[in-house]
Design a protein around this motif. Structure first.
Motif, PDB file in Angstrom:
ATOM      1  N   ILE A 164       3.309   0.748   1.117  1.00 33.62           N
ATOM      2  CA  ILE A 164       3.573   1.176  -0.259  1.00 33.62           C
ATOM      3  C   ILE A 164       2.318   0.891  -1.064  1.00 33.62           C
ATOM      4  N   ASP A 165       1.782   1.903  -1.713  1.00 33.94           N
ATOM      5  CA  ASP A 165       0.598   1.723  -2.550  1.00 33.94           C
ATOM      6  C   ASP A 165       0.556   2.873  -3.554  1.00 33.94           C
ATOM      7  N   ASN A 166       0.536   2.554  -4.837  1.00 39.44           N
ATOM      8  CA  ASN A 166       0.506   3.626  -5.837  1.00 39.44           C
ATOM      9  C   ASN A 166      -0.894   4.168  -6.080  1.00 39.44           C
ATOM     10  N   CYS A 182       6.511  -1.778  -9.668  1.00 43.15           N
ATOM     11  CA  CYS A 182       7.144  -2.195 -10.921  1.00 43.15           C
ATOM     12  C   CYS A 182       8.356  -1.327 -11.259  1.00 43.15           C
ATOM     13  N   ASN A 183       8.512  -0.217 -10.537  1.00 37.45           N
ATOM     14  CA  ASN A 183       9.685   0.641 -10.690  1.00 37.45           C
ATOM     15  C   ASN A 183      10.673   0.281  -9.579  1.00 37.45           C
ATOM     16  N   TYR A 184      11.736  -0.404  -9.951  1.00 35.16           N
ATOM     17  CA  TYR A 184      12.670  -0.928  -8.946  1.00 35.16           C
ATOM     18  C   TYR A 184      13.369   0.188  -8.176  1.00 35.16           C
ATOM     19  N   ASP A 185      13.829   1.219  -8.864  1.00 34.69           N
ATOM     20  CA  ASP A 185      14.576   2.283  -8.189  1.00 34.69           C
ATOM     21  C   ASP A 185      13.723   2.989  -7.143  1.00 34.69           C
ATOM     22  N   PHE A 206       0.790  -7.615  -0.506  1.00 29.71           N
ATOM     23  CA  PHE A 206      -0.563  -7.703  -1.056  1.00 29.71           C
ATOM     24  C   PHE A 206      -0.649  -7.171  -2.485  1.00 29.71           C
ATOM     25  N   ALA A 207       0.164  -6.164  -2.796  1.00 26.34           N
ATOM     26  CA  ALA A 207      -0.049  -5.353  -3.994  1.00 26.34           C
ATOM     27  C   ALA A 207      -0.108  -6.195  -5.268  1.00 26.34           C
ATOM     28  N   ALA A 208      -1.283  -6.204  -5.895  1.00 24.06           N
ATOM     29  CA  ALA A 208      -1.485  -6.948  -7.145  1.00 24.06           C
ATOM     30  C   ALA A 208      -2.868  -6.611  -7.685  1.00 24.06           C
ATOM     31  N   TYR A 209      -3.016  -6.746  -8.975  1.00 18.55           N
ATOM     32  CA  TYR A 209      -4.360  -6.694  -9.559  1.00 18.55           C
ATOM     33  C   TYR A 209      -5.054  -8.012  -9.246  1.00 18.55           C
ATOM     34  N   LYS A 210      -6.395  -7.971  -9.062  1.00 17.64           N
ATOM     35  CA  LYS A 210      -7.038  -9.162  -8.508  1.00 17.64           C
ATOM     36  C   LYS A 210      -8.362  -9.557  -9.158  1.00 17.64           C
ATOM     37  N   SER A 211      -8.725  -8.961 -10.276  1.00 23.71           N
ATOM     38  CA  SER A 211     -10.005  -9.293 -10.900  1.00 23.71           C
ATOM     39  C   SER A 211      -9.858 -10.442 -11.891  1.00 23.71           C
ATOM     40  N   VAL A 212     -10.578 -11.532 -11.635  1.00 30.36           N
ATOM     41  CA  VAL A 212     -10.533 -12.694 -12.532  1.00 30.36           C
ATOM     42  C   VAL A 212     -10.968 -12.296 -13.938  1.00 30.36           C
ATOM     43  N   GLY A 213     -12.125 -11.620 -14.027  1.00 28.17           N
ATOM     44  CA  GLY A 213     -12.655 -11.253 -15.336  1.00 28.17           C
ATOM     45  C   GLY A 213     -11.743 -10.321 -16.103  1.00 28.17           C
ATOM     46  N   LEU A 222       3.685  -9.907 -11.475  1.00 29.06           N
ATOM     47  CA  LEU A 222       4.950 -10.622 -11.358  1.00 29.06           C
ATOM     48  C   LEU A 222       6.146  -9.666 -11.239  1.00 29.06           C
ATOM     49  N   ALA A 223       6.140  -8.569 -12.006  1.00 31.89           N
ATOM     50  CA  ALA A 223       7.254  -7.610 -11.913  1.00 31.89           C
ATOM     51  C   ALA A 223       7.323  -6.988 -10.525  1.00 31.89           C
ATOM     52  N   SER A 224       6.177  -6.677  -9.959  1.00 34.91           N
ATOM     53  CA  SER A 224       6.166  -6.076  -8.621  1.00 34.91           C
ATOM     54  C   SER A 224       6.705  -7.062  -7.584  1.00 34.91           C
TER      55      SER A 224
END
Length: 341
Positions: A31-33, A61-64, A82-89, A103-105
């Motif tokens: 799964i990857d948007n 983030c879309n549960y359905d 894995f799916a998450a945003y990952k940039s510290v800056g 967190l929602a995902s």
């Protein structure tokens, strides 16, 4: 063949892990948007493995929409998330976007894990959960300090969400706290393709060396380290990927002593930013155009791993050196340039 769902499967770590899973006898769906990735990377995965991987272009983030994937695949036995945003800056500049997405995902994927009775769950965590540790190397029991960035805080909170959830659900989990994945698959058919200006060190180095960026900046040279630049534990992407396969095996074979086990994934060696630059120059023969700039908000001073637990319990031993990491990263950058010409 046991079917594994990889979220963020078109991403850097996700795609390499899919290769390792397939090579070790698993069936994989993704799964990857594609908001931070491209499904084109799965062509490289197919070239390496001979297997075409289906990717569901779904926003977790879309549960359905997420639930529908599980309905179509009732035989999933394990999930690697894995799916998450990952940039510290970026997280420092836009914290709400990070809290919302990361967190929602996770909450939605855990809801589906619970509803569809999937018992094996591997979470992509990070050494950022340790904050600025008092002592290094860090072990899995090193006390966590406050997160230095919203990104790091989402990883801390993600671990907390999981540990609270499994108190009431029969989900067997592994939290993999990895350090700094770099390099590319030795076939040079897949690698890191950051969208926009790279936030991580090694793509910034290779893009500067190839001419995509006119110069790069080292964020601070006044830290209390060997040469004043930040110190990190860099690990080859294929070593990281294989650890996920071993983690799944560990859960499926019921070797876990508790329903939540934590492992550090690092080489156990710390290198400064300037040492990585020098290693790149030595391996490739390229002189890098870089300047020293101010410190960057959210950066930890120094951190590297004690990996004894992963070696003992998972049988995981990193195979690639820092020189290998720089070589494969550079070969991948050259490949990208050739494809454009």
């Amino acid at each position: 063949m046991k079917k594994i769902l990889v979220t963020g499967g078109c991403g850097y770590i996700g795609s390499h892990t899919i290769v390792d899973l397939i090579e070790n006898g698993y069936e994989v769906i993704s799964i990857d948007n594609n908001s931070r990735s491209s499904s084109d990377i799965l062509t490289g995965v197919e070239s390496i493995t001979g297997t075409q991987v289906k990717n569901y272009v779904v926003d977790l983030c879309n549960y359905d929409d997420t639930k529908q994937v599980f309905k179509e695949n009732p035989d999933i036995v394990g999930i690697i998330h894995f799916a998450a945003y990952k940039s510290v800056g970026e997280s420092v500049g836009n914290p709400l976007m990070y809290f919302d997405n990361n967190l929602a995902s996770l909450v939605n994927i855990l809801k589906c894990t619970e509803e569809f009775n999937i018992s094996n769950f591997v979470f992509s965590s990070s050494c950022t959960v340790y904050g600025n540790p008092d002592e290094i190397p860090v072990t899995e029991s090193t006390p966590q300090k406050p997160g230095e960035s919203p990104y790091g805080i989402t990883k801390q909170m993600g671990e907390q969400i999981i540990t609270e959830t499994i108190k009431v659900d029969n989900i067997q989990t592994i939290l993999l706290r990895y350090f700094n994945p770099v390099g590319a698959h030795p076939s040079i058919l897949i690698g890191e393709t950051p969208i926009g200006k790279p936030a991580n060190l090694v793509p910034a180095i290779t893009q500067t060396a190839i001419g995509k960026l006119p110069a790069m900046q080292v964020h601070g040279n006044d830290y209390p380290t060997r040469d004043g630049s930040c110190l990190r534990d860099y690990i080859h992407i294929c070593d990281i990927a294989h650890a996920h396969t071993l983690a799944l095996n560990y859960l499926i074979d019921k070797k876990n002593k508790t329903n939540c086990t934590v492992f550090n994934l690092g080489t156990g060696n710390g290198y400064t930013v300037l040492e990585v630059i020098k290693t790149f120059e030595k391996v490739t023969g390229q002189r890098l155009n870089y300047t020293i700039g101010p410190r960057r908000n959210g950066d930890v001073v120094a951190i590297y791993a004690n990996r004894d637990k992963a070696t003992k319990e998972l049988g995981w031993n990193p195979q690639y050196t820092l020189e290998d990491m720089m070589h494969t990263a550079w070969q991948w950058e050259l490949k990208l340039k050739n494809e454009l010409n």
